[in-house]
Design a protein around this motif. Structure first.
Motif, PDB file in Angstrom:
ATOM      1  N   TYR A 102      -8.747  44.211  51.632  1.00  0.00           N
ATOM      2  CA  TYR A 102      -7.322  44.426  51.403  1.00  0.00           C
ATOM      3  C   TYR A 102      -6.626  44.380  52.753  1.00  0.00           C
ATOM      4  O   TYR A 102      -7.061  45.015  53.702  1.00  0.00           O
ATOM      5  CB  TYR A 102      -7.062  45.789  50.736  1.00  0.00           C
ATOM      6  CG  TYR A 102      -7.478  45.818  49.291  1.00  0.00           C
ATOM      7  CD1 TYR A 102      -6.580  45.455  48.292  1.00  0.00           C
ATOM      8  CD2 TYR A 102      -8.760  46.197  48.920  1.00  0.00           C
ATOM      9  CE1 TYR A 102      -6.951  45.472  46.959  1.00  0.00           C
ATOM     10  CE2 TYR A 102      -9.136  46.218  47.589  1.00  0.00           C
ATOM     11  CZ  TYR A 102      -8.230  45.849  46.619  1.00  0.00           C
ATOM     12  OH  TYR A 102      -8.602  45.866  45.295  1.00  0.00           O
ATOM     13  N   LYS A 105     -14.363  44.152  48.580  1.00  0.00           N
ATOM     14  CA  LYS A 105     -13.110  43.386  48.553  1.00  0.00           C
ATOM     15  C   LYS A 105     -12.249  43.787  49.751  1.00  0.00           C
ATOM     16  O   LYS A 105     -12.105  44.957  50.068  1.00  0.00           O
ATOM     17  CB  LYS A 105     -12.353  43.669  47.261  1.00  0.00           C
ATOM     18  CG  LYS A 105     -11.131  42.778  47.057  1.00  0.00           C
ATOM     19  CD  LYS A 105     -10.460  43.059  45.743  1.00  0.00           C
ATOM     20  CE  LYS A 105     -11.355  42.558  44.618  1.00  0.00           C
ATOM     21  NZ  LYS A 105     -10.755  42.763  43.292  1.00  0.00           N
ATOM     22  N   LYS A 141     -11.919  47.288  53.881  1.00  0.00           N
ATOM     23  CA  LYS A 141     -12.874  46.736  52.932  1.00  0.00           C
ATOM     24  C   LYS A 141     -13.180  47.839  51.931  1.00  0.00           C
ATOM     25  O   LYS A 141     -13.616  48.933  52.312  1.00  0.00           O
ATOM     26  CB  LYS A 141     -14.155  46.328  53.652  1.00  0.00           C
ATOM     27  CG  LYS A 141     -15.178  45.665  52.762  1.00  0.00           C
ATOM     28  CD  LYS A 141     -16.523  45.448  53.426  1.00  0.00           C
ATOM     29  CE  LYS A 141     -16.419  44.668  54.707  1.00  0.00           C
ATOM     30  NZ  LYS A 141     -17.752  44.356  55.274  1.00  0.00           N
ATOM     31  N   ASP A 174     -15.694  48.417  45.615  1.00  0.00           N
ATOM     32  CA  ASP A 174     -15.253  47.286  44.804  1.00  0.00           C
ATOM     33  C   ASP A 174     -15.785  45.974  45.386  1.00  0.00           C
ATOM     34  O   ASP A 174     -15.023  45.095  45.793  1.00  0.00           O
ATOM     35  CB  ASP A 174     -13.721  47.258  44.709  1.00  0.00           C
ATOM     36  CG  ASP A 174     -13.217  46.216  43.725  1.00  0.00           C
ATOM     37  OD1 ASP A 174     -14.006  45.707  42.902  1.00  0.00           O
ATOM     38  OD2 ASP A 174     -12.024  45.890  43.783  1.00  0.00           O
TER      39      ASP A 174
END
Length: 63
Positions: free
Chosen positions: A13, A11, A4, A8
């Protein structure tokens, strides 16, 4: 490794995702170096640099 991105908007990934998303998003060299090294919360590299076909095409165009 999934992670995480706390810098950002949390978000997520997943392994195999392209970083950053969207690909044209500006990310500072310090942040990239942090994620590429063990100097992060995980204590190990989270992302790795990969060569893409787009990069190869750009290289060929420069020659």
């Amino acid at each position: 490794m999934d992670f995480k991105d706390l810098q950002d908007k949390n978000k997520i990934y997943r392994k195999g995702d392209t970083y950053p998303r969207p690909a044209n998003k500006k990310v500072g060299k310090d942040r990239l170096n942090e994620l590429l090294s063990s100097n992060n919360n995980f204590g190990k590299p989270i992302i790795k640099e990969v060569e893409t076909k787009t990069d190869e095409t750009k290289e060929n165009k420069k020659e």
